[in-house]
Design an enzyme around this catalytic site. Structure first.
Site, PDB file in Angstrom:
ATOM      1  N   CYS A  36      46.119  34.380  44.828  1.00  0.00           N
ATOM      2  CA  CYS A  36      44.852  34.287  44.088  1.00  0.00           C
ATOM      3  C   CYS A  36      44.888  33.147  43.079  1.00  0.00           C
ATOM      4  O   CYS A  36      43.893  32.489  42.847  1.00  0.00           O
ATOM      5  CB  CYS A  36      44.554  35.603  43.406  1.00  0.00           C
ATOM      6  SG  CYS A  36      45.934  36.200  42.427  1.00  0.00           S
TER       7      CYS A  36
ATOM      8  N   LYS B  15      44.965  52.688  47.823  1.00  0.00           N
ATOM      9  CA  LYS B  15      44.531  52.233  49.157  1.00  0.00           C
ATOM     10  C   LYS B  15      44.990  50.799  49.392  1.00  0.00           C
ATOM     11  O   LYS B  15      44.457  49.853  48.824  1.00  0.00           O
ATOM     12  CB  LYS B  15      43.010  52.304  49.319  1.00  0.00           C
ATOM     13  CG  LYS B  15      42.659  52.254  50.809  1.00  0.00           C
ATOM     14  CD  LYS B  15      41.324  51.658  51.124  1.00  0.00           C
ATOM     15  CE  LYS B  15      41.279  50.192  51.363  1.00  0.00           C
ATOM     16  NZ  LYS B  15      42.078  49.660  52.475  1.00  0.00           N
TER      17      LYS B  15
ATOM     18  N   GLU C 254      40.151  42.166  39.702  1.00  0.00           N
ATOM     19  CA  GLU C 254      40.962  40.944  39.772  1.00  0.00           C
ATOM     20  C   GLU C 254      40.534  40.247  41.047  1.00  0.00           C
ATOM     21  O   GLU C 254      40.828  40.726  42.139  1.00  0.00           O
ATOM     22  CB  GLU C 254      42.451  41.285  39.860  1.00  0.00           C
ATOM     23  CG  GLU C 254      43.000  42.019  38.665  1.00  0.00           C
ATOM     24  CD  GLU C 254      43.135  41.135  37.449  1.00  0.00           C
ATOM     25  OE1 GLU C 254      43.040  39.898  37.590  1.00  0.00           O
ATOM     26  OE2 GLU C 254      43.319  41.671  36.364  1.00  0.00           O
TER      27      GLU C 254
ATOM     28  N   GLU D 149      37.153  29.304  47.755  1.00  0.00           N
ATOM     29  CA  GLU D 149      38.544  29.734  47.873  1.00  0.00           C
ATOM     30  C   GLU D 149      38.912  29.801  49.357  1.00  0.00           C
ATOM     31  O   GLU D 149      38.260  30.501  50.127  1.00  0.00           O
ATOM     32  CB  GLU D 149      38.714  31.119  47.244  1.00  0.00           C
ATOM     33  CG  GLU D 149      40.149  31.583  47.290  1.00  0.00           C
ATOM     34  CD  GLU D 149      40.343  32.981  46.743  1.00  0.00           C
ATOM     35  OE1 GLU D 149      39.553  33.881  47.087  1.00  0.00           O
ATOM     36  OE2 GLU D 149      41.299  33.174  45.981  1.00  0.00           O
TER      37      GLU D 149
HETATM   38  P1  NAD Z   1      39.281  42.081  50.334  1.00  0.00           P
HETATM   39  O1  NAD Z   1      38.318  42.118  49.198  1.00  0.00           O
HETATM   40  O2  NAD Z   1      38.760  41.878  51.692  1.00  0.00           O
HETATM   41  O3  NAD Z   1      40.129  43.439  50.381  1.00  0.00           O
HETATM   42  C1  NAD Z   1      40.838  43.927  49.267  1.00  0.00           C
HETATM   43  C2  NAD Z   1      40.955  45.440  49.390  1.00  0.00           C
HETATM   44  O4  NAD Z   1      39.653  46.012  49.291  1.00  0.00           O
HETATM   45  C3  NAD Z   1      41.519  45.915  50.715  1.00  0.00           C
HETATM   46  O5  NAD Z   1      42.308  47.074  50.497  1.00  0.00           O
HETATM   47  C4  NAD Z   1      40.267  46.254  51.492  1.00  0.00           C
HETATM   48  O6  NAD Z   1      40.508  47.199  52.519  1.00  0.00           O
HETATM   49  C5  NAD Z   1      39.392  46.838  50.400  1.00  0.00           C
HETATM   50  N1  NAD Z   1      37.943  46.780  50.658  1.00  0.00           N
HETATM   51  C6  NAD Z   1      37.257  45.918  51.457  1.00  0.00           C
HETATM   52  N2  NAD Z   1      35.942  46.205  51.417  1.00  0.00           N
HETATM   53  C7  NAD Z   1      35.793  47.243  50.552  1.00  0.00           C
HETATM   54  C8  NAD Z   1      34.664  47.975  50.074  1.00  0.00           C
HETATM   55  N3  NAD Z   1      33.426  47.703  50.472  1.00  0.00           N
HETATM   56  N4  NAD Z   1      34.877  48.973  49.199  1.00  0.00           N
HETATM   57  C9  NAD Z   1      36.121  49.255  48.766  1.00  0.00           C
HETATM   58  N5  NAD Z   1      37.228  48.610  49.187  1.00  0.00           N
HETATM   59  C10 NAD Z   1      37.063  47.611  50.066  1.00  0.00           C
HETATM   60  O7  NAD Z   1      40.353  40.976  49.921  1.00  0.00           O
HETATM   61  P2  NAD Z   1      41.607  40.480  50.775  1.00  0.00           P
HETATM   62  O8  NAD Z   1      41.091  39.586  51.848  1.00  0.00           O
HETATM   63  O9  NAD Z   1      42.459  41.649  51.149  1.00  0.00           O
HETATM   64  O10 NAD Z   1      42.409  39.672  49.674  1.00  0.00           O
HETATM   65  C11 NAD Z   1      42.154  38.342  49.401  1.00  0.00           C
HETATM   66  C12 NAD Z   1      41.377  38.181  48.112  1.00  0.00           C
HETATM   67  O11 NAD Z   1      42.042  38.825  47.040  1.00  0.00           O
HETATM   68  C13 NAD Z   1      41.261  36.754  47.688  1.00  0.00           C
HETATM   69  O12 NAD Z   1      39.944  36.472  47.279  1.00  0.00           O
HETATM   70  C14 NAD Z   1      42.195  36.631  46.510  1.00  0.00           C
HETATM   71  O13 NAD Z   1      41.904  35.621  45.617  1.00  0.00           O
HETATM   72  C15 NAD Z   1      42.072  37.966  45.912  1.00  0.00           C
HETATM   73  N6  NAD Z   1      43.235  38.256  45.075  1.00  0.00           N
HETATM   74  C16 NAD Z   1      43.075  38.265  43.722  1.00  0.00           C
HETATM   75  C17 NAD Z   1      44.155  38.523  42.894  1.00  0.00           C
HETATM   76  C18 NAD Z   1      44.015  38.556  41.395  1.00  0.00           C
HETATM   77  O14 NAD Z   1      44.899  39.075  40.731  1.00  0.00           O
HETATM   78  N7  NAD Z   1      42.948  38.046  40.839  1.00  0.00           N
HETATM   79  C19 NAD Z   1      45.406  38.762  43.448  1.00  0.00           C
HETATM   80  C20 NAD Z   1      45.530  38.715  44.839  1.00  0.00           C
HETATM   81  C21 NAD Z   1      44.417  38.492  45.638  1.00  0.00           C
END
Ligand code: NAD
Length: 486
Positions: A288, A179, A254, A388
């Protein structure tokens, strides 16, 4: 600026392209032009159910009967085909995310292909052990796939972060429901096309698009999913962990970061300057592991900040599709607004703005562009030192000695990455051991390799992606006892 015609994309379930059962679609926007560039199916629970069932059925189909080496060969073909289509896939990555085509084409799509290649090599090297137990038994372990893996990924490195999960999952013999984030579904869909193309059996890789709050949640709650491999926000990670408890799913998370980039007085300051700049501005800071907290020794700080501000001021946003562009558009309007809010908060709390700080454009009057932004005189309790931002905003904090630098670096709920710049080898190793982070860079920043593990300490999550360590997260161990007593 060039754009593509609006395309309509469907869900990939059991190697068939399907509309969402409820007929819903959602728009995909190019953040550099604000144009709608595609519509994709917006799944509902019944689509999730169909995808999970297809993935589960595939576990008992040709996929499980294939030898590990054949499986590896298919994963390797994913890498080859991805590279053959790299120009087109990189363009999609740039169109839906706003990142420079230089980053997509030269760095991230090749890195995704390399990840498939790396795990293709692992497929026939996932082994059990024989164990010298007490008594007359032949005891050995089998390392078996977990089953159906749900890979849920964010919008900042859409294909690369999918590859980090899909590649080891497939190499270990699992099946996958992928997804992508709502904002950036196009390259995951391209990966689905490639999977069909290279001959992955039906149901082995399914791609489901739709909002996280409904589709993501339905995936997390589905009893047919064995493991959630998630990358995203820390708050989403916490909510996934709670929901996954009901069905006792395995999870790896992650999550976010607020990574310290420490410049000691004895560092090669020109190199540190380059590292501080790419550490925060690569990927528009939507990274991230971005080095979003710059910790600089007080004795060199003023000269360092002067040069850093000048350098940031010279970084000008450009058309992401132009190969010369090194700084693109933020991924969405929402992200732009988040960044603007943090900049205002920083000013209100007394941080000193030394570069950027405003929305910008590239002469078109459109797009979610924001200037590379540097704040000086940030104190550890300020909001931009603690939260962040996930954007091109650097918070600079000074320190007086090594122990203060380490204490400030570790003064965060996060622990994803960190860096230290010094010419003193002993100090470098000392600091590397003291930092609470899953990755520590010495005299460099933002370097990754599929062979090296990546993941978080503290609120940055748990589990490791890439490297041999990821194999542990996509397999389970069975002990087999054979009575040898005659
Ligand atoms: P997000 O958590 O909003 O979304 C990530 C994914 O989860 C998307 O596909 C989203 O549709 C899905 N999602 C959202 N709510 C959900 C739920 N309740 N249940 C299941 N899935 C759900 O994050 P974002 O805004 O897309 O990405 C930014 C974040 O990702 C930042 O905090 C960043 O630090 C983190 N990030 C971490 C890494 C790492 O390797 N540690 C890498 C890249 C990004």
């Amino acid at each position: 600026m060039a754009t593509t015609a609006v395309e309509q994309k469907k869900l990939l379930i059991n190697n068939e392209w399907r509309d969402a059962a409820g007929g819903k679609t959602m728009d995909v926007v190019n953040p550099a032009t604000e144009d709608v560039i595609a519509t994709v199916a917006s799944a509902d629970r019944s689509d999730v159910d169909a995808a999970v069932q297809a993935a589960r059925a595939a576990l008992n189909g040709p996929w499980s009967k294939m030898s590990a080496r054949e499986r590896g060969r298919l994963v390797s073909r994913l890498a080859d085909r991805l590279l053959e289509r790299a120009d087109e896939v990189a363009r999609l990555e740039t169109l839906h995310n706003g990142k420079p085509i230089f980053e997509s084409r030269q760095i991230e799509i090749p890195a995704a292909a390399e990840c498939f290649e790396y795990y293709a090599g692992w497929a026939d090297k996932v082994m059990g052990e024989t164990i010298p137990v007490k008594g007359n038994y032949f005891t050995y372990t089998l390392r078996e796939p977990l089953g159906v893996i749900a890979a849920i990924v964010p919008w900042n490195f859409p294909l690369l972060l999918a590859a980090w999960k899909v590649a080891p999952a497939l190499a270990c013999g699992n099946t996958v429901v992928l997804k992508p984030a709502s904002q950036t579904p196009l390259t995951a869909i391209a990966l689905g096309e490639i999977a069909i193309d290279v001959g992955l059996p039906p149901g082995v890789l399914n791609v489901i698009t739709g909002p996280g709050s409904s589709v993501g949640q339905a995936i997390v709650e589905h009893p047919g999913v064995d493991k959630i491999a998630f990358t995203g926000d820390t708050s989403t990670g916490k909510s996934i962990m709670k929901s996954a408890a009901d069905t006792l799913k395995k999870i790896t998370l992650e999550l976010g970061g607020k990574s310290p980039n420490i410049v000691l007085a004895d560092a090669d300051l020109d190199a540190a300057l380059r590292g501080a700049t790419t550490g925060i501005f690569y990927g528009k800071g939507e990274v991230c592991a971005a080095g979003s907290r710059l910790l600089v020794d007080r004795s060199v700080k003023d000269q360092f900040m002067e040069k850093l501000a000048a350098r940031a001021g010279k970084m000008v946003a450009g058309d992401p599709l132009d190969p010369k562009t090194r700084y693109g558009a933020l991924a969405s309007k929402k992200q732009l607004e988040t960044v603007q809010r943090y900049v205002e908060t920083a000013k209100r709390e007394g941080a000193s703005l030394v570069a950027g700080g405003s929305r910008t454009d590239i002469g078109t009057g459109k797009g979610y562009f924001f200037q590379p932004t540097v704040f000086d005189k940030v104190t550890p309790e300020m909001t931009i030192a603690r939260e962040e931002i996930f954007g091109p905003v650097l918070a600079t904090i000074e320190f007086g000695d090594l122990d203060e630098a380490i204490a400030r670096a570790n003064d965060s709920q996060y622990g994803l990455a960190a860096a230290v710049w010094t010419r003193d080898i002993k100090k470098a190793h000392y600091v590397a051991r003291k930092l609470q982070a899953g990755t520590v860079w010495v005299n460099t920043y933002n370097i990754y390799d599929t062979a090296a593990p990546f993941g978080g300490y503290k609120a940055s999550g748990f589990g490791r992606e890439m490297s041999a360590h990821a194999i542990e997260h996509y397999t389970q161990i069975k002990s087999v006892w054979v009575d040898l007593n005659l």
